[in-house]
Each structure stands twice: as structure tokens, then as C-alpha cells.
Design a protein around this motif. Structure first.
Motif, short mmCIF file in Angstrom:
data_model
loop_
_atom_site.label_atom_id
_atom_site.label_comp_id
_atom_site.label_asym_id
_atom_site.label_seq_id
_atom_site.Cartn_x
_atom_site.Cartn_y
_atom_site.Cartn_z
N LYS A 577 0.84 -1.19 0.00
CA LYS A 577 0.00 0.00 0.00
C LYS A 577 0.88 1.25 0.00
O LYS A 577 1.82 1.34 0.77
CB LYS A 577 -0.92 0.02 1.23
CG LYS A 577 -1.90 1.17 1.25
CD LYS A 577 -2.83 1.09 2.47
CE LYS A 577 -3.83 2.25 2.47
NZ LYS A 577 -4.72 2.18 3.65
N VAL A 578 0.55 2.19 -0.88
CA VAL A 578 1.26 3.47 -0.94
C VAL A 578 0.49 4.48 -0.09
O VAL A 578 -0.71 4.69 -0.30
CB VAL A 578 1.37 3.98 -2.39
CG1 VAL A 578 2.04 5.34 -2.43
CG2 VAL A 578 2.14 2.97 -3.25
N PRO A 579 1.13 5.13 0.87
CA PRO A 579 0.42 6.08 1.75
C PRO A 579 -0.11 7.28 0.98
O PRO A 579 0.48 7.73 -0.01
CB PRO A 579 1.51 6.51 2.74
CG PRO A 579 2.61 5.51 2.61
CD PRO A 579 2.54 4.99 1.23
N ARG A 580 -1.22 7.82 1.46
CA ARG A 580 -1.80 9.03 0.85
C ARG A 580 -0.82 10.20 0.93
O ARG A 580 -0.84 11.11 0.09
CB ARG A 580 -3.10 9.40 1.54
CG ARG A 580 -4.24 8.42 1.29
CD ARG A 580 -5.50 8.85 2.03
NE ARG A 580 -5.91 10.19 1.63
CZ ARG A 580 -6.83 10.91 2.26
NH1 ARG A 580 -7.42 10.40 3.34
NH2 ARG A 580 -7.15 12.11 1.83
N SER A 581 0.02 10.18 1.94
CA SER A 581 0.94 11.31 2.15
C SER A 581 1.96 11.46 1.04
O SER A 581 2.70 12.44 1.00
CB SER A 581 1.67 11.15 3.49
OG SER A 581 2.38 9.93 3.54
N ILE A 582 2.00 10.50 0.09
CA ILE A 582 2.94 10.64 -1.02
C ILE A 582 2.65 11.91 -1.82
O ILE A 582 3.53 12.47 -2.46
CB ILE A 582 2.92 9.40 -1.93
CG1 ILE A 582 4.17 9.39 -2.81
CG2 ILE A 582 1.64 9.34 -2.76
CD1 ILE A 582 4.38 8.10 -3.56
N SER A 605 -4.21 10.86 -4.13
CA SER A 605 -3.31 11.99 -3.79
C SER A 605 -2.09 12.04 -4.69
O SER A 605 -1.42 13.07 -4.77
CB SER A 605 -2.87 11.88 -2.33
OG SER A 605 -2.15 10.67 -2.10
N ILE A 606 -1.83 10.94 -5.40
CA ILE A 606 -0.67 10.92 -6.29
C ILE A 606 -0.83 11.93 -7.42
O ILE A 606 0.14 12.38 -8.02
CB ILE A 606 -0.45 9.49 -6.82
CG1 ILE A 606 1.04 9.24 -7.10
CG2 ILE A 606 -1.26 9.21 -8.07
CD1 ILE A 606 1.38 7.79 -7.33
N THR A 607 -2.09 12.30 -7.70
CA THR A 607 -2.33 13.27 -8.79
C THR A 607 -1.96 14.69 -8.38
O THR A 607 -2.05 15.61 -9.20
CB THR A 607 -3.80 13.22 -9.24
OG1 THR A 607 -4.65 13.59 -8.14
CG2 THR A 607 -4.17 11.83 -9.71
#
Length: 821
Positions: A577-582, A605-607
Motif C-alpha cells: 500500500k502506498v500512503p496518501r501522504s505521497i 493523492s498521487i495526482t
């Protein structure tokens, strides 16, 4: 009164939303000139730092240069923050004006941002001026550097790599072809210092036709620094069986190895063997002695101690080239015309130069590349003023190689230094290097309107022609660095670049580029806790796989610790899982999540990463969807989704990414009910910068075949070289409908004339379109499961030899296809 204030604010916001950030800031806060001055200062700083590098060995300038570098990076960050905010404003658009008005008094309003940034601009400029004022030595702020690059038509394939090694080759061939031996397996080490051409010599005999006839099986394994028994056994099995071995315990692997070689007369080359214990070697040798009588092992090493442990016959010690052979190699590398080869003055200078090259082919080639296309006075200056200084110092070979680095322009120096992040013997991918250099901002835009990718390709070729890279395989785009060149890269990179192999080794505060790999003790723990380098720009993983998954807690800590990251490479780290904080990594330009097979989705959030240029999701086989707001990634140039088998559609808005240069796959939704929500072929219409290869999948789901396929506008994608068209599972049973749809679809998907390879899978029509006769560069055609085909166009026969079914392509592969008329 309140209405008047709000109206005034609204006017200002309209102004912000309709112009570039620097213009807006200039109008609102009067710092336009400050910003422009800062840009000029950053450009000037680069020149000053280049000149300072030449004097870096003076102790009294070292601290000053470090301070100046810190300020330089801070200034870059400030300017980049303005660019990021500008892109975010443009994405919001004028329609959100009133929402911006309502949030004017909040902490996130744009005017507050401009005020904060105006202070930052003034602070960083003041800091730079203070540092410059304190310098104790004079540095040229306008240094002139010349860089003479080779002509594009010059060949980098060096047939002379083994000049002067005829006698050496003869002796090794005699060993390999000798069948009157007592042992089943005989072992010959080739020993010599780095750069002598040990590997090139071994490659020469390995590929000799007589040697190929002598052995049933040939295997080449590069060992390098880390003698990992299990890894070596797996690599030998992979060479023997032409496939990766199954993961398993050592017991399973040893059985598989013996099964692969027992009873066969084999040749095994173990290249670049450094350290080994006697017991470890004997354990490996026990697994290898089952070969048929006459099997041979060549061991390439710099160390006589390794040769003593491993040999069954006296080692072959490789010496330097004879002076006459060194001279021949120098002239081959340095002279571009017959006039130079016949000029007595040039010949005399060349003979003096090779005496200082100590018979090391790598050094001779490097010096030759420095002298390429130079005039006779420049040859003389090199001999009289650059080489003599080296004869007074230790480690002369490395110092000679350092000359080639000193002659590079600054943009190539930083590209080369970044390569120190990869381990020795690492197979470098040209495309990866190009993407990394672009992400770091190393590529200087051309005033001729060239794409950054083409400029970066030129950088790579310049370094290749100058011998910084070797063993370039153009068909797969890979190369390696010689060990001496890797040592040089590490030396010039200093503490700016750092390789961390565990979390116990402290990292310098000023380190900005970090790579980490893992030895045989593979875990999922990322080396974060030891780092003090909060200004880190690069965080790369350089090993193929981990045994344990990387935790979300580690990723959160990484993101929190390094907010200035430009490059984040987490490939094959078993991320679930990639954190939203990225989304907070606003400077991020390169994100590699490839090989994470348990990763199912990416956070929206990656966008927010408007600077992101490269998103590598290759072989994320469990990934189900891409972020819906992908259109916001306005800087995206590379999107790799090869091997994402569970990805079933592309989000709408992909067609707005006008900078996209690489799109490995375009997946149409199988469910027609979803067609309006996700990408159709029309989204490809304006993506005409796409290059390399493109796979379009699930074409069988298209309904309005003719219109949609023409909307894809493939014919305008002039840089496209490889195209795969796949229909997927047919959802229609009416053969007449299938025939009309598929023929109309394929007819509209006319590719550009530059196309070199075409694959067609599951085409349901009877006739192929006429445009197949107008692809002059096509060299490979693959047809799979085209079961209804009856007619194939007659293509020209003067291009290449005839292939199956009357085709005139270099290679034509047909599977499950009927014979054509």
C-alpha cells in the motif's frame, strides 16, 4: 465596504489564475525583478561551482563551495515551488474563482503563499550574496568550456578492443581445446589489473566458433564483489537452462544445477571474481565437477590470491600491451582521417603519449577519445601540459582516466557522477538513465526545439563514445561501466552521492543522492533511521528483490523525512500500500513502483504530483486501476504499465497529457457499459509524441470501430517503432459482424511509416488492410490467432528475403492462422 474588499480580492484572483506565477507575484508584491534576479543568480552559480570544482583540492575553498552548493539547491527549490504553484493554479481554472475568494482568509490562500515566497526569494538571494562576498579565492564567473562531440555517423563499436592480444588468445584457446586432461573440469584463472582487457579477451575466446563447437553448453556469470553462493548457483542455472530458476532452498538449487550440467562438456566463465574463502569455493566446485571430461572454467580476477585458490592449471597473467600495440590502438581511437595517420608530427606525439598509458587498453582508449578530432597543437599541449603532471603522482591510471572526466562539460559531469549510485557490474538501462537525468533537471533544453529525450540520448552517446560506458547492446538498450570508471564516478561524486547497504552506515548531512541495496541478508527494512540528509533528492533501490514486504510505516517515515525528493525508486520492495501522504512530495519527478506484485491501487493523492515525469508500474501484476485524476499529472512523460495484468481500463483524461512520450500500454474497457466513463481510442488522438512501443488491448470491445480507430490518429505518431494490437476475447458470435467490425477497426488503425515491428492478436477479419504495403521500415510481423484470415496483401519483394505466406519481412511469425491466398 466588505463587498468592495471582496470584489477587489476577486479581481486579484482572476489575475492570478490567468497568468504565470512570476508575473503574478511581480504585480502583487513587487518582486518580479527579484525572481528574475534569482534565476540569473542560479545560472551564474552553476558556472561558479563548475570553476570551483577545478580548485576543489585546495582546503581553504572546500567549506566555501559546500556552503555555496547548499544555497544553490535552496534557490532551485524556491524557483521550483513557484513553478509547482503555477501549474496548480492553471489546473484549478477560472471556474473556481469564487471558491478561491471564499478561502482568501484561510491559511491556504494564494496571496498568503505569494507573501511567504517573496520572503523566501529575498532570503535566499541575501544568503547567496553573503557567501559570495566571503570567498577567499577568485573564481571565474564566466568560464569558457569547449566540448567537441563526435559526429553522429561515428561508430562506437570497437573492433580493436583486443588489439595486441593475439598471443594471449592463442594460449587460452589451447587450454580450452585441449582434450588430453585428467580432470573432468579444468580451471584457468585470467589475472591482471583493472582495464587490461581481461573480460574482452575472455569474450573473444568465448564467442570463437571453434570453442562453440568444442562445448555442449556455454555459460557466462558475472560475480563481482559479493560472492553469494546461492546467487551464483541461480545464475549458472539460468544460463544453462535459458530461464530463471524457481525460488527454493539451496538443496533444490544444487539438484537443479547438477541436473543441468552433469554429463555435458561445458564452458563456464566466472567474470570479476574478487573475494572467496577456500571452503566456499570447494563447496561450489563440488557442484560443478559433474560435467563431462573436457569441461573448462575460466575465472577472471584481479587478485592472484583468488587464482591460487581456484586454479587447477597455472594462471594466465595478463600484462600491459606492447608499446607498438598501444600505439596502434591510440591511433585507431584518436585519428579520424588518413592525413592524421600519415602526419609525422602526430605520429611522434602519439608515441610519446602511449608511453604514459602503461599498456592499459582502457587508458589508451580513453586518451584516444580525448584526442579525437583535435589538432596537432592540441595533441602537443595534451602531451606537454596534462600528462606530465600525472607522472609525479600515485595511482596514475586513475588520474589519466580523471582527465577524461575533467574534459567533460558540467551537464555530462553530473550525469556521470549520478551513475555511482548503481553497484559495480550493474546492467544499466539507457532509458532508465535518460529518465533519471531528466528527473534531476540535468538536461539542458535546446534552442533548436529538440525533445528533452533526444537531448538526453545525445548525452548518453557522448559518454559512451568517451568510454565512460561499455558493452552497449543497442537492441536492448543496456550497457555497463568498467570497474575503474565506476571507481572514478564514486570519487568525483564524493558525499553528494552515497550507497548504503544497511541501516548502520551513517550518511553525511550534505548527501543528496542515495541508493541502497541489500546483501544476502535480504529484509524489507529501508535504511531511513540513520539518515540526517533532510535535503535528500534521490532515494533509489538497486537490488532485484526483497524477502520481506516493506511496511507502510517505513514509507510514511520516508515521506516525512525527505520532503525534497525528486527521485523515489521503490521497485520490487514488496509494497502492498502506498500512503496518501505521497502527495506531499511536491518536488517528485520520478516514481518507480515496478515489480511490486501485491500492490493493488494507488492513492488519488498521487495526482497532486504535478512535477511527476516518470511513473513506472511495470509488472505490478495485482494493480486494478490507475488514479482517476490522472489528467492532473501534467508533466508526465513516461507511463509504463507493462505486465499490469489485472488493469482493465484507462481513466479518462489521459489524452490531455500532451508531454507523454512513452506509454507502454493502452487498455480499453472490456465492459461496454464502462466505455463512457473510461478511455476510448480517441484519447490517443493528440498523444503524437509517443515513441518506442505501444500495446493497444481489448480492441474487440469497440463498437463504433471505424470512427474510433481513426480518432486514435496512429498515423501521426511518427516516433512509434513497435505496435501491438490485441482484440482480446471476442464477445460477438455473429461472424459477419465480427468481420466488418475488425476489418474497419484495423483499417483505421493505420500506423506511421517509421514502424519497425507489428503484432496482431485475435483479429477476426478476413482481409488485412492495404496499408501493410506502405510500411517501408517494417522488419517483423507477428500474427497470432487470426483464424478467419483468408487474404493478405502482396507487399514488395525487394526489401528483404521472403518469409512465410509470401510476406517480405525480415521475420514473419504466424500462429493459429489459416493459409493466405
Amino acid at each position: 465596504m466588505a463587498e468592495a474588499v471582496i470584489g477587489s480580492i476577486a479581481e486579484k484572483i482572476i489575475e492570478i489564475l490567468g497568468s504565470r506565477a512570476i508575473e503574478t507575484v511581480g504585480k502583487l508584491w513587487g518582486i518580479k525583478r527579484e525572481l528574475e534576479a534569482l534565476k540569473e543568480t542560479v545560472s551564474l552559480l552553476q558556472l561558479v561551482l563548475d570553476d570551483a570544482e577545478e580548485q576543489y583540492h585546495h582546503p581553504h575553498i572546500q567549506i566555501w563551495v559546500e556552503q555555496l552548493k547548499d544555497a544553490f539547491y535552496e534557490a532551485q527549490d524556491v524557483l521550483e515551488e513557484f513553478n509547482i504553484e503555477t501549474m496548480r493554479q492553471e489546473l484549478r481554472g477560472h471556474s473556481e474563482m469564487m471558491k478561491a475568494v471564499r478561502t482568501f482568509f484561510s491559511s491556504s490562500n494564494q496571496l498568503a503563499f505569494k507573501l511567504k515566497m517573496s520572503d523566501k526569494v529575498r532570503e535566499v538571494r541575501a544568503r547567496i550574496e553573503a557567501i559570495k562576498a566571503n570567498k577567499e579565492v577568485h573564481l571565474n564567473e564566466h568560464p569558457k568550456r569547449e566540448w567537441r562531440k563526435r559526429e553522429e555517423t561515428h561508430s562506437f563499436i570497437r573492433e580493436g578492443d583486443i588489439i595486441g592480444r593475439e598471443e594471449n588468445k592463442k594460449m587460452i584457446m589451447e587450454f580450452l581445446l585441449d582434450s588430453n586432461v585428467q580432470e573432468n573440469v579444468s580451471i584457468l584463472p585470467i589475472v591482471g589489473i583493472g582495464g587490461l582487457g581481461k573480460t574482452a579477451l575472455a569474450q573473444s575466446v568465448y564467442n570463437d566458433e571453434m570453442v562453440s563447437k568444442q562445448f555442449n553448453l556455454k555459460m557466462w556469470v558475472c560475480v563481482s564483489d559479493d560472492f553469494d553462493m546461492k546467487k551464483i548457483v541461480k545464475n549458472i542455472i539460468a544460463c544453462a537452462e535459458k530461464k530463471e530458476p524457481m525460488e527454493g532452498a539451496m538443496e533444490q538449487l544444487q539438484s537443479e544445477l547438477r541436473g543441468a550440467i552433469d554429463g555435458k562438456r561445458y564452458l563456464l566463465v566466472l567474470d570479476d571474481l574478487w573475494t572467496i574463502e577456500l571452503e566456499t569455493w570447494l563447496s561450489l566446485k563440488t557442484l560443478l565437477v559433474g560435467g563431462a571430461k573436457g569441461s573448462k572454467i575460466l575465472i577472471i580476477t584481479r587478485l592472484p590470491s583468488v587464482a591460487k585458490i581456484t586454479c587447477t592449471t597455472p594462471p594466465h597473467f595478463l600484462e600491459g600491451l606492447l608499446e607498438s600495440k598501444s600505439f596502434d590502438l591510440l591511433m585507431q581511437m584518436a585519428c579520424c582521417n588518413k592525413e592524421q595517420l600519415q602526419d609525422p608530427g602526430i605520429l611522434a606525439i602519439g608515441k610519446d603519449i602511449v608511453r604514459k598509458c602503461y599498456g592499459v587498453p582502457l587508458v589508451v582508449r580513453t586518451v584516444g577519445s580525448l584526442l579525437f578530432k583535435k589538432t596537432k597543437p592540441e595533441w602537443l599541449h595534451f602531451k606537454d601540459h596534462e600528462l606530465p603532471e600525472l607522472s609525479q603522482r600515485e595511482d596514475r591510471i586513475k588520474l589519466i582516466l580523471k582527465l577524461s572526466y575533467d574534459h567533460l562539460p558540467s551537464h555530462l559531469k553530473q550525469c556521470f557522477a549520478l551513475c555511482s549510485l548503481f553497484p559495480k557490474d550493474y546492467e544499466l538501462k539507457k532509458q532508465t538513465l535518460v529518465n533519471l537525468w531528466m528527473a534531476e533537471g540535468f538536461i539542458q533544453p535546446s534552442d533548436r526545439g529538440l525533445h528533452l529525450e533526444d537531448i538526453a540520448h545525445g548525452y548518453f552517446m557522448d559518454l559512451l563514445w568517451s568510454n565512460f560506458f561499455q558493452e552497449f547492446q543497442e537492441d536492448v538498450g543496456t550497457c555497463k561501466m568498467h570497474d575503474l570508471m565506476h571507481d572514478l564516478a564514486c570519487s568525483v561524486a564524493g558525499t553528494e552521492c552515497w550507497v548504503a547497504w544497511d541501516d548502520k552506515k551513517p550518511i553525511r548531512k550534505r548527501t543528496r543522492h542515495l541508493s541502497y541495496g541489500l546483501t544476502s541478508n535480504l529484509t524489507g527494512k529501508l535504511p531511513i533511521s540513520c539518515l540526517k540528509a533532510s535535503a535528500l533528492r534521490t532515494y533509489m533501490y538497486t537490488t532485484k528483490y526483497l524477502r520481506e514486504s516493506t511496511s507502510e510505516a517505513d514509507l510514511l517515515q520516508l515521506i516525512q523525512s525527505f520532503k525534497r525528493l525528486r527521485i523515489l525508486d521503490l521497485h520490487a520492495t514488496m509494497i502492498e500500500k502506498v500512503p496518501r501522504s505521497i502527495g506531499k512530495l511536491k518536488y517528485l519527478t520520478y516514481l518507480d513502483l515496478s515489480g511490486n506484485r501485491t500492490l493493488k491501487s494507488l492513492p488519488n493523492s498521487i495526482t497532486r504530483l504535478q512535477n511527476l515525469q516518470t511513473l513506472n508500474l511495470n509488472n505490478c501484476s495485482s494493480l486494478k486501476e490507475l488514479p482517476k485524476g490522472i489528467r492532473k499529472l501534467v508533466s508526465l512523460r513516461n507511463l509504463d504499465i507493462d505486465g499490469c495484468r489485472t488493469l482493465s481500463y484507462m481513466p479518462r483524461g489521459l489524452g490531455q497529457l500532451s508531454l507523454l512520450h512513452r506509454l507502454s500500454a493502452f487498455i480499453l474497457p472490456k465492459d461496454k457499459a464502462l466505455a463512457k466513463k473510461y478511455c476510448g481510442l480517441g484519447e490517443l488522438n493528440r498523444l503524437n509524441n509517443i515513441r518506442g512501443s505501444l500495446s493497444i488491448e481489448n480492441l474487440g470491445s469497440e463498437t463504433d470501430a471505424g470512427k474510433e480507430s481513426q480518432a486514435a490518429n496512429l498515423i501521426k505518431k511518427d516516433f512509434l517503432e513497435i505496435l501491438s494490437l490485441s482484440w482480446g476475447d471476442l464477445d460477438i458470435t455473429d461472424e459477419a459482424i465480427i468481420k466488418r467490425r475488425d476489418e474497419a477497426l484495423l483499417d483505421g488503425l493505420r500506423p506511421p511509416k517509421n514502424l519497425q515491428e507489428l503484432s496482431v492478436w485475435g483479429f477476426g477479419g478476413e482481409r488485412f488492410p492495404g496499408w501493410l504495403t506502405n510500411l517501408p521500415n517494417l522488419v517483423k510481423l507477428t500474427l497470432v490467432s487470426c483464424t478467419r484470415c483468408r487474404h493478405f496483401p502482396q507487399v514488395g519483394l525487394n526489401k528483404l528475403k521472403m518469409g512465410p505466406f509470401g510476406s517480405a519481412f525480415g521475420e514473419c511469425i504466424c500462429s493459429n492462422a489459416n493459409t493466405f491466398d
